[in-house]
Design an enzyme around this catalytic site. Structure first.
Site, PDB file in Angstrom:
ATOM      1  N   ASN A  19       0.869  -1.172   0.000  1.00  0.00           N
ATOM      2  CA  ASN A  19       0.000   0.000   0.000  1.00  0.00           C
ATOM      3  C   ASN A  19       0.907   1.224   0.000  1.00  0.00           C
ATOM      4  O   ASN A  19       2.094   1.117  -0.323  1.00  0.00           O
ATOM      5  CB  ASN A  19      -0.986  -0.049   1.182  1.00  0.00           C
ATOM      6  CG  ASN A  19      -0.297  -0.036   2.542  1.00  0.00           C
ATOM      7  OD1 ASN A  19       0.753   0.578   2.708  1.00  0.00           O
ATOM      8  ND2 ASN A  19      -0.887  -0.723   3.499  1.00  0.00           N
ATOM      9  N   LYS A 100       1.366  -2.162  32.791  1.00  0.00           N
ATOM     10  CA  LYS A 100       0.905  -0.791  33.024  1.00  0.00           C
ATOM     11  C   LYS A 100      -0.129  -0.385  31.983  1.00  0.00           C
ATOM     12  O   LYS A 100      -0.120  -0.896  30.870  1.00  0.00           O
ATOM     13  CB  LYS A 100       2.091   0.170  32.945  1.00  0.00           C
ATOM     14  CG  LYS A 100       3.037   0.089  34.122  1.00  0.00           C
ATOM     15  CD  LYS A 100       4.133   1.134  33.971  1.00  0.00           C
ATOM     16  CE  LYS A 100       5.051   1.118  35.183  1.00  0.00           C
ATOM     17  NZ  LYS A 100       6.131   2.118  35.038  1.00  0.00           N
ATOM     18  N   TYR A 155      -4.013  -2.912  -4.604  1.00  0.00           N
ATOM     19  CA  TYR A 155      -2.695  -2.606  -4.048  1.00  0.00           C
ATOM     20  C   TYR A 155      -1.762  -2.190  -5.169  1.00  0.00           C
ATOM     21  O   TYR A 155      -2.076  -2.313  -6.352  1.00  0.00           O
ATOM     22  CB  TYR A 155      -2.140  -3.820  -3.295  1.00  0.00           C
ATOM     23  CG  TYR A 155      -2.847  -4.043  -1.982  1.00  0.00           C
ATOM     24  CD1 TYR A 155      -2.345  -3.497  -0.805  1.00  0.00           C
ATOM     25  CD2 TYR A 155      -4.035  -4.755  -1.918  1.00  0.00           C
ATOM     26  CE1 TYR A 155      -2.997  -3.669   0.398  1.00  0.00           C
ATOM     27  CE2 TYR A 155      -4.699  -4.933  -0.710  1.00  0.00           C
ATOM     28  CZ  TYR A 155      -4.170  -4.382   0.442  1.00  0.00           C
ATOM     29  OH  TYR A 155      -4.832  -4.544   1.626  1.00  0.00           O
ATOM     30  N   LYS A 183      -6.241   1.167  -2.907  1.00  0.00           N
ATOM     31  CA  LYS A 183      -5.189   1.911  -2.216  1.00  0.00           C
ATOM     32  C   LYS A 183      -4.868   3.196  -2.970  1.00  0.00           C
ATOM     33  O   LYS A 183      -4.837   3.202  -4.207  1.00  0.00           O
ATOM     34  CB  LYS A 183      -3.938   1.050  -2.093  1.00  0.00           C
ATOM     35  CG  LYS A 183      -4.142  -0.177  -1.233  1.00  0.00           C
ATOM     36  CD  LYS A 183      -4.466   0.192   0.200  1.00  0.00           C
ATOM     37  CE  LYS A 183      -4.837  -1.025   1.022  1.00  0.00           C
ATOM     38  NZ  LYS A 183      -5.211  -0.678   2.416  1.00  0.00           N
ATOM     39  N   ALA A 213      -5.673   5.547   2.132  1.00  0.00           N
ATOM     40  CA  ALA A 213      -4.331   6.137   2.036  1.00  0.00           C
ATOM     41  C   ALA A 213      -3.380   5.569   3.093  1.00  0.00           C
ATOM     42  O   ALA A 213      -2.212   5.962   3.148  1.00  0.00           O
ATOM     43  CB  ALA A 213      -4.416   7.645   2.170  1.00  0.00           C
ATOM     44  N   ASN A 214      -3.873   4.693   3.965  1.00  0.00           N
ATOM     45  CA  ASN A 214      -3.032   4.056   4.981  1.00  0.00           C
ATOM     46  C   ASN A 214      -2.204   5.044   5.809  1.00  0.00           C
ATOM     47  O   ASN A 214      -1.050   4.781   6.153  1.00  0.00           O
ATOM     48  CB  ASN A 214      -2.121   3.003   4.343  1.00  0.00           C
ATOM     49  CG  ASN A 214      -2.905   1.770   3.954  1.00  0.00           C
ATOM     50  OD1 ASN A 214      -3.353   1.653   2.806  1.00  0.00           O
ATOM     51  ND2 ASN A 214      -3.133   0.867   4.882  1.00  0.00           N
ATOM     52  N   GLU A 238     -10.323   6.576   3.468  1.00  0.00           N
ATOM     53  CA  GLU A 238      -9.809   5.889   4.666  1.00  0.00           C
ATOM     54  C   GLU A 238      -8.411   6.337   5.065  1.00  0.00           C
ATOM     55  O   GLU A 238      -7.528   6.472   4.223  1.00  0.00           O
ATOM     56  CB  GLU A 238      -9.814   4.380   4.371  1.00  0.00           C
ATOM     57  CG  GLU A 238      -9.322   3.500   5.510  1.00  0.00           C
ATOM     58  CD  GLU A 238      -9.594   2.022   5.217  1.00  0.00           C
ATOM     59  OE1 GLU A 238     -10.624   1.716   4.571  1.00  0.00           O
ATOM     60  OE2 GLU A 238      -8.778   1.176   5.608  1.00  0.00           O
ATOM     61  N   HIS A 321     -11.402  -3.765  10.266  1.00  0.00           N
ATOM     62  CA  HIS A 321     -10.284  -4.024   9.357  1.00  0.00           C
ATOM     63  C   HIS A 321      -9.954  -5.525   9.369  1.00  0.00           C
ATOM     64  O   HIS A 321     -10.232  -6.207  10.343  1.00  0.00           O
ATOM     65  CB  HIS A 321      -9.085  -3.209   9.855  1.00  0.00           C
ATOM     66  CG  HIS A 321      -7.749  -3.744   9.454  1.00  0.00           C
ATOM     67  ND1 HIS A 321      -7.070  -4.683  10.201  1.00  0.00           N
ATOM     68  CD2 HIS A 321      -6.972  -3.485   8.381  1.00  0.00           C
ATOM     69  CE1 HIS A 321      -5.930  -4.958   9.602  1.00  0.00           C
ATOM     70  NE2 HIS A 321      -5.835  -4.253   8.499  1.00  0.00           N
ATOM     71  N   GLU A 340     -14.451  -6.373   5.945  1.00  0.00           N
ATOM     72  CA  GLU A 340     -13.566  -6.331   4.792  1.00  0.00           C
ATOM     73  C   GLU A 340     -13.324  -7.754   4.291  1.00  0.00           C
ATOM     74  O   GLU A 340     -13.505  -8.708   5.025  1.00  0.00           O
ATOM     75  CB  GLU A 340     -12.252  -5.706   5.291  1.00  0.00           C
ATOM     76  CG  GLU A 340     -11.260  -5.302   4.271  1.00  0.00           C
ATOM     77  CD  GLU A 340     -10.143  -4.437   4.887  1.00  0.00           C
ATOM     78  OE1 GLU A 340      -9.931  -4.499   6.116  1.00  0.00           O
ATOM     79  OE2 GLU A 340      -9.489  -3.717   4.135  1.00  0.00           O
ATOM     80  N   TYR A 342     -10.295  -9.887   1.776  1.00  0.00           N
ATOM     81  CA  TYR A 342      -9.099  -9.831   0.921  1.00  0.00           C
ATOM     82  C   TYR A 342      -9.097 -11.064   0.042  1.00  0.00           C
ATOM     83  O   TYR A 342      -8.365 -12.004   0.312  1.00  0.00           O
ATOM     84  CB  TYR A 342      -7.821  -9.849   1.754  1.00  0.00           C
ATOM     85  CG  TYR A 342      -7.616  -8.736   2.729  1.00  0.00           C
ATOM     86  CD1 TYR A 342      -7.624  -7.405   2.331  1.00  0.00           C
ATOM     87  CD2 TYR A 342      -7.340  -9.010   4.064  1.00  0.00           C
ATOM     88  CE1 TYR A 342      -7.390  -6.394   3.238  1.00  0.00           C
ATOM     89  CE2 TYR A 342      -7.101  -8.005   4.977  1.00  0.00           C
ATOM     90  CZ  TYR A 342      -7.126  -6.697   4.565  1.00  0.00           C
ATOM     91  OH  TYR A 342      -6.886  -5.708   5.460  1.00  0.00           O
TER      92      TYR A 342
HETATM   93 MG    MG Z   1      -6.943   0.434   5.840  1.00  0.00          MG
END
Ligand code: MG
Length: 387
Positions: A19, A100, A155, A183, A213-214, A238, A321, A340, A342
């Site tokens: 991407n 923590k 991609y 992408k 646009a990641n 996105e 995602h 989503e 793939y």
């Molecule tokens: Mg994404």
């Protein structure tokens, strides 16, 4: 009833695709197996989980911190009140003992893999698909129903052309998808606009195409892309900028009329809460993509949904995602907007087995017990090695 052993394995992700920010060929996934002392037809019941797609495995955190804590706990403290299933929230809290607050990151993915394996095991203990176990636990309908799904692709491949992009999306359409994600940000704006126009030509309707646009853009670039894309009326825009820069997200939401989507890189309920408080996300419009496998598991994910709902954001705005079987069951069980997919990439974890019907943009979970990861041929070898 108890967990006898917890095994983990780091599995490489297949595919030389990229991407705007990362190439996936070096990515790995932690696959976790919870070995129980229960059997069905002479076979030991094992719960499997993994920490979603597009990041890295967390063998060290699992082996050195989380697994020893769970195995050292009094087994009775890990059981649900009915004593017939395991308490995922209690196991998650045990795995996080002595940690923590804050600093979510790879730790959130390690626990995500472990906690999701508890849901797979619980479903198998009940002899039912995971969506039904999850839906019942959280007070939703247990009826079998499909999830709305879109094919995430587009991609940047080495030497790829517009023709290749067109063929890729047509291929997704031929196997039952009617919505797509592409992408952007890995090429100059003019070339990306050409890619978007090409994809729109296949999608036929801008409401069926979103772009991702990641997190690559600075504010000026994000706004420039927004201005160029706005007339197209895309489904969503996105992760325009850094996912933790809430001021930037707010500025984009104020300038860009269409829906924006983000959240896949928020790994805790407090991160999601901050997005809602400071990120300018709009009830009824924007999309939330937090992913249980990356964010401490389903227990934490449902806390996030609770926070969104307190701010007037609906489940229909949630599209986790990570296009894989676990999130399909979660999307169905919790009545989310969708999830989503793939198709064909990110094996052995991405996509759905042939037993999951995909048609008209809907995907159906199967009725096999658990998440049904055993149905994924590509994954079977790894599951077998762990057991
Ligand atoms: Mg994404």
């Amino acid at each position: 009833m108890r967990i006898l052993e917890i095994r983990e394995r780091t599995v490489p992700l297949a595919g030389n695709v990229a991407n705007a920010v990362v190439n996936f060929s070096e990515h790995t996934v932690s696959l976790v197996a919870l070995i129980s002392d229960q059997t069905v037809d002479g076979r030991t019941l094992v719960g499997f989980g993994f920490n979603s797609i597009g990041r890295f495995g967390q063998a060290g955190i699992l082996r050195e911190r989380m697994i020893p804590r769970v195995l050292a706990a009094d087994p009775s403290t890990l059981l649900a009140s009915d004593h017939r299933t395991f308490d995922a929230a209690a196991i998650a809290a045990t795995a996080m003992r002595n940690e923590k607050p804050g600093g979510h990151g790879d730790r959130a993915g390690a626990l995500g893999a472990l906690e999701l394996a508890v849901w797979d095991l619980n479903a198998k203990l009940g002899g039912e698909p995971a969506y039904r176990t999850i839906a019942r636990h959280f007070g939703h309908s247990v009826e079998r129903r499909p999830a709305t799904v879109y094919a995430a692709g587009g991609y940047y491949y080495p030497g790829a052309s517009m023709k290749r992009l067109r063929e890729e999306l047509k291929q997704y359409r031929s196997i039952g998808f009617d919505a797509f994600k592409l992408k952007i940000g890995g090429a100059p704006l003019a070339e990306d606009m050409q890619r978007i126009e090409t994809a729109l030509d296949v999608a036929g309707d801008s409401a069926r195409l979103s772009v991702d646009a990641n997190g690559r853009f600075d504010l000026d670039t994000a706004l420039e892309y927004g201005r160029a894309m706005q007339p197209l009326g895309l489904r969503w825009y996105e992760e325009p900028g850094d996912p933790l820069d809430y001021a930037l997200n707010r500025a984009i939401a104020e300038a860009y009329d269409g829906p924006i989507a983000t959240g896949e890189n928020l790994f805790s309920a407090i991160d999601a809460s901050n997005l809602v408080r400071f990120g300018g996300m709009r009830p009824g419009k924007d999309i939330f993509q937090m992913d249980a496998g990356l964010s401490y598991g389903l227990t934490e994910y449902t806390r996030m949904i609770g926070i969104l709902e307190q701010h007037g954001i609906t489940r229909a705005q949630c599209f986790p995602h990570g296009g894989h079987l676990i999130n399909l069951h979660i999307a169905v069980a919790l009545d989310l907007g969708g999830c989503e997919a793939y198709p064909g990439v990110f094996q052995p974890f991405g996509g759905y087995p042939p037993e999951c019907d995909v048609a008209d943009g809907l995907v159906w979970p199967t009725e096999v017990p658990g998440f049904g990861l055993e149905l994924k041929r590509e994954l079977r070898t790894h599951l077998d090695i762990l057991t």
